[in-house]
Design an enzyme around this catalytic site. Sequence first.
Site, PDB file in Angstrom:
ATOM      1  N   LEU A  42       0.918  -1.056   0.014  1.00  0.00           N
ATOM      2  CA  LEU A  42      -0.094  -0.084  -0.040  1.00  0.00           C
ATOM      3  C   LEU A  42       0.646   1.266   0.087  1.00  0.00           C
ATOM      4  O   LEU A  42       0.503   2.261  -0.511  1.00  0.00           O
ATOM      5  CB  LEU A  42      -0.872  -0.059   1.072  1.00  0.00           C
ATOM      6  CG  LEU A  42      -1.946  -1.135   1.298  1.00  0.00           C
ATOM      7  CD1 LEU A  42      -2.914  -0.959   2.379  1.00  0.00           C
ATOM      8  CD2 LEU A  42      -2.628  -1.397  -0.177  1.00  0.00           C
ATOM      9  N   HIS A  43       2.011   1.129   0.765  1.00  0.00           N
ATOM     10  CA  HIS A  43       2.760   2.375   0.600  1.00  0.00           C
ATOM     11  C   HIS A  43       3.410   2.806  -0.817  1.00  0.00           C
ATOM     12  O   HIS A  43       3.752   3.843  -1.012  1.00  0.00           O
ATOM     13  CB  HIS A  43       4.106   2.408   1.645  1.00  0.00           C
ATOM     14  CG  HIS A  43       5.030   1.441   1.188  1.00  0.00           C
ATOM     15  ND1 HIS A  43       6.579   1.636   1.786  1.00  0.00           N
ATOM     16  CD2 HIS A  43       5.099   0.276   0.407  1.00  0.00           C
ATOM     17  CE1 HIS A  43       7.384   0.906   1.307  1.00  0.00           C
ATOM     18  NE2 HIS A  43       6.330  -0.100   0.260  1.00  0.00           N
ATOM     19  N   ASP A  44       3.563   1.832  -1.724  1.00  0.00           N
ATOM     20  CA  ASP A  44       3.544   2.403  -3.108  1.00  0.00           C
ATOM     21  C   ASP A  44       2.667   2.947  -3.872  1.00  0.00           C
ATOM     22  O   ASP A  44       2.970   3.715  -4.996  1.00  0.00           O
ATOM     23  CB  ASP A  44       3.922   0.877  -3.841  1.00  0.00           C
ATOM     24  CG  ASP A  44       4.972   0.183  -3.613  1.00  0.00           C
ATOM     25  OD1 ASP A  44       5.820   0.758  -2.678  1.00  0.00           O
ATOM     26  OD2 ASP A  44       5.511  -0.917  -3.901  1.00  0.00           O
TER      27      ASP A  44
END
Length: 106
Positions: free
Chosen positions: A14-16
């Site tokens: 998700l941090h991408d």
Amino acid sequence: MPDDGDAYILAQILHDWPDAEAGAILAACVRAMRPDARLWVIERVIPPVDDPPLGYALLDLSMLVHFGGRERKLDEFADLLTGAGLQDPVPLESTSGWTVLESARR
């Protein structure tokens, strides 16, 4: 995404992504999950302080520059998960610096 699974793990995914795309990934998980399935999101979670350590700012900048993504605080992950139809996440912290956010369908 395999349908009808009883467990799904998103590790450092998700941090991408910016919020809209991260929400779409989570919504796809919800569509695929059985009603009693669990989702575990494994990410670094920014501490809930006004001035987090510099390392988090550098990680956040790196995600933005390379992928358009970002690091998030727990409440920001909660907004993403609940917005996709999941329960508020339960954080399971570790000594590794990673946090496992456990959730399920609402």
